[in-house]
Design an enzyme around this catalytic site. Sequence first.
Site, mmCIF file in Angstrom:
data_model
loop_
_atom_site.group_PDB
_atom_site.id
_atom_site.type_symbol
_atom_site.label_atom_id
_atom_site.label_comp_id
_atom_site.label_asym_id
_atom_site.label_seq_id
_atom_site.Cartn_x
_atom_site.Cartn_y
_atom_site.Cartn_z
ATOM 1 N N ASP A 1 -7.691 -8.607 -7.714
ATOM 2 C CA ASP A 1 -7.200 -8.287 -9.063
ATOM 3 C C ASP A 1 -5.826 -8.879 -9.376
ATOM 4 O OD1 ASP A 1 -6.334 -6.444 -7.055
ATOM 5 O OD2 ASP A 1 -5.655 -5.060 -8.593
ATOM 6 N N GLU B 1 -6.855 -3.323 -6.615
ATOM 7 C CA GLU B 1 -5.934 -2.802 -5.597
ATOM 8 C C GLU B 1 -4.669 -2.278 -6.249
ATOM 9 O OE1 GLU B 1 -2.643 -2.381 -3.199
ATOM 10 O OE2 GLU B 1 -2.740 -4.132 -4.488
ATOM 11 N N GLU B 2 -4.301 -2.850 -7.404
ATOM 12 C CA GLU B 2 -2.987 -2.579 -7.997
ATOM 13 C C GLU B 2 -2.904 -1.230 -8.715
ATOM 14 O OE1 GLU B 2 -0.375 -4.201 -7.469
ATOM 15 O OE2 GLU B 2 -0.835 -6.304 -7.080
ATOM 16 N N HIS C 1 5.141 -9.429 -8.200
ATOM 17 C CA HIS C 1 5.116 -8.775 -9.514
ATOM 18 C C HIS C 1 6.180 -9.335 -10.469
ATOM 19 C CE1 HIS C 1 2.722 -4.980 -8.052
ATOM 20 N NE2 HIS C 1 2.350 -6.090 -7.433
#
Length: 397
Positions: free
Chosen positions: A79, A137-138, A369
């Site tokens: 993702d 996953e995030e 990020h």
Amino acid sequence: MNDFLKQAEELFPYTQTLRRDFHMHPELGFREVRTGGIVAKELETLGIEVTKGVGKTGVVGYLEGSKPGPTILLRFDMDALPITEDTGAEYASQNNGVMHACGHDGHTAIGLTVAKMLHAYREELAGNIKFCFQPSEEGLNGEEMGGALMMMRDGVLDSPKVDKTLSLHLWNDKPLGWISVAKGPVMAGAELFIIKLTGKGGHGAAPDTTIDPIVAAAQIITALQTITSRNVAPLKPSVISVTTIHSGTTFNVIPQTAELSGTVRTFDPSVRKLVLERFEQIARGVAETMGCKVEIEIKRVTPPVINHDGVSESVLKTAQALFPQMELDTESYLTMGAEDMGYMQEKVDGCYFMIGSANDEKNLNYNHHHPKFDFDEQALISGAALMATAAADLLKT
Ligand SMILES: [Zn+2]
Ligand SMILES: [Zn+2]
């Protein structure tokens, strides 16, 4: 022993092409339809048995070795994040507002490269491999659970039962050439919290006739900082971050409500218990002292990722043999980042390792990020080589 490092070097154009394609077409959690489609197609082309829709958009490839033995799950997350890319790369995101800013494009490409190498090596395997391409996953992304838990709910650890897991992360906090394989805890457990305050709205010029939820929110934010600084022992890691605050609509109105949210990170279960107890006491106590009604919701996002001693020892030996020149970090490298592999590693012995991927000279050193995040693609080679060799080595012993 097969030379997976040499093969990973030879396969680099394949890995890089996939990675750049995923990077240009990032998809948010549980929406990895295009990505999952390419994963399934690549696995099927090899002749690997594929199951789609495991945990919504997750894809599982199953490779049976020629001899019986244990089943190892190799996990790769797929993702992207809701970030507008600012790298200026020729392969930058074409999906505005969505970006592979954590390196999961690289993980997916590594996974397919590993599948190619281990499929060609299947005659030598005493046991089976599950290639687990995980969505989301995030975060939960609107679902009741994240990708790892949802794949587990859909049976990814069963039939055949998974005996060991291996997983990795490209790691931009460290340079290319650094690899961490550690025993014990490697990533923190995470909770998310929401605090809803209700006061009494009114005129900004007449605060005495109101109960101001903004002032209460400010006091709560400040008081929460004392948990890590005054309640938790100084040598025990913990983090409390308030990351959103929403209240009010205009300059001359004291609003009725305020909402805060954020995250708590801990490793040790006793620290976690202490932090969550104090969190509740402080948020409730301060809110009520200020005259507000308060609702507190705390939700577990992931348990900590704890590496199994035996599996990590095996991966460590593999890494030492494979990369004699590299800087191998075996002193439990801890990060307060969280990972839902923690859920799988609660059930199955596993090792989660990290591959340094930053390169200062090429300006590829932004944090995960960040809108300018990008990594040195040479790390894809070490990641694929270590994952394939570690899995093959585990099926030899
Ligand atoms: Zn991330
Ligand atoms: Zn990540």
